[in-house]
Design a protein around this motif. Sequence first.
Motif, short mmCIF file in Angstrom:
data_model
loop_
_atom_site.label_atom_id
_atom_site.label_comp_id
_atom_site.label_asym_id
_atom_site.label_seq_id
_atom_site.Cartn_x
_atom_site.Cartn_y
_atom_site.Cartn_z
N ASP A 64 34.67 40.53 44.18
CA ASP A 64 34.64 40.64 42.73
C ASP A 64 33.58 39.71 42.17
O ASP A 64 33.11 38.76 42.84
N LYS A 65 33.22 39.94 40.89
CA LYS A 65 32.13 39.20 40.26
C LYS A 65 32.35 37.69 40.30
O LYS A 65 31.41 36.91 40.53
N ALA A 77 24.51 39.43 38.93
CA ALA A 77 25.34 39.38 37.73
C ALA A 77 24.72 40.12 36.55
O ALA A 77 25.43 40.67 35.71
N PRO A 113 23.55 46.20 36.50
CA PRO A 113 24.63 47.19 36.69
C PRO A 113 24.66 47.68 38.13
O PRO A 113 23.61 47.78 38.78
N GLN A 114 25.85 48.00 38.63
CA GLN A 114 26.00 48.37 40.04
C GLN A 114 25.16 49.60 40.40
O GLN A 114 24.60 49.67 41.51
N GLU A 144 29.07 36.81 32.90
CA GLU A 144 30.16 37.61 33.44
C GLU A 144 29.72 39.04 33.78
O GLU A 144 30.24 39.67 34.69
N ASN A 145 28.75 39.55 33.01
CA ASN A 145 28.30 40.93 33.19
C ASN A 145 26.91 41.07 32.58
O ASN A 145 26.42 40.16 31.89
N GLU A 194 25.89 42.78 30.07
CA GLU A 194 25.91 42.75 28.60
C GLU A 194 25.89 41.31 28.09
O GLU A 194 25.15 40.99 27.14
N GLU A 195 26.70 40.44 28.70
CA GLU A 195 26.72 39.04 28.27
C GLU A 195 25.37 38.38 28.52
O GLU A 195 24.90 37.56 27.72
#
Length: 402
Positions: free
Chosen positions: A111-112, A318, A321-322, A387-388, A390-391
């Motif tokens: 997981d991230k 991070a 996108p996957q 976290e992703n 977008e952040e």
Amino acid sequence: MGVQVTALALPLTAVLALNAGPEETGGLRFAQFVPFLFLSLLFGVWADRRRKRPLMIGANVVRCVLIGLVPLLAWMDVLNMWSLYALAIGIGVCTVLFDVSWMSYVPTLVDKEHLVSANGKVNSSFSVADLAGPGIAGLIVQIFTAPWALLIDSFSYLVSVITLSSIRRPEPEPKPGAERHLGREIREGIVFVTSNPFLRVIATIGSAYNFCYMFIDALFVLYCIRTLGFDPFTLGLTLSLSSVGGLLGSLAAGTFIKRFPYGRVYMVAVVIGYCGPLLVPLVTGPTWLAAIVIGGGFVFTRFGLSVANVVALSLRQAVTPQHLMARMTAGMRTLLSGLGTLGALAGGFVGASIGLREAIWVGAIASAAATLPLFFSIIPRLRKLPENPEEAMEFAAAQRTA
């Protein structure tokens, strides 16, 4: 560990068995890495469309065969520089496919929130291999000659195939796009890397450093053997000593990130790692002193590079996108390793023109200068790993308006 054996044994095969000069050693390094320049983007699209583990297993089966051909050709007394170039290119093609795949495979296994830890552990395994591999290679070359040292690497890929096959966590099937188009998918990967403010900086300084590193690396074995008077075992031992720093950096990266701002950790690590090559041409004196200075200095260099690699790889994963992960990795590898390839070619020609030590000075000073773009970027202001994606972009936008 097998890769580290080859990293030393292949150029030693050229220098000791085939009496290669600076142009030939530079050409050999160029042959090993030129596939990154032309195939990374293509393989990135391919890997994004498929499960990664079968690609990695297939690449290692082929590398096992190709590397095993070196001692076979030497035993048949038909090994020459052209056959060594051809095998190096084939090995490089498989390395491109494997590298593009594994860096995209790790985020499917953890997981991230565990990315930094996972990348640190993978990097630690590399550092442990770095620690033992060159010393073993130097000793085997000393006893059995360089081509036969490559037999260990050939067997090591069989071990890799077995361990990869033992992974039990299911890998998700990539989601098919509405319409697949090779050119458009390659372009999407390139645009994403060049437009993302984090990836663009990492690619810029990383490609500049890799150019300088390969510039020096193309001459390093020749410089140590012919200028500093190292024998193969001393050379391997020196490289093994330097790997202590890589192991310590991999283990310490997670702790540094928890205690200090993320971007500052990366900046300090980059400065330490990129300025380290200045020690290589600086050292003079007896062989034992040169080995201690280069080995000890490389401990700090590898420490910085190891921390920087863990931090940068986690940041790359991070902010991506996957569905773009393999293409991002391919774009980065094209820039990082592709430009490094040109550095190997340049190092060979410059070394032949102005001398080995003088050429290494050129590469080392340029390596230190490669840190400058980082100081003017937004990365040093990054306090934690996003976290992703977008952040990450929200942070970048806020920094632009600040």
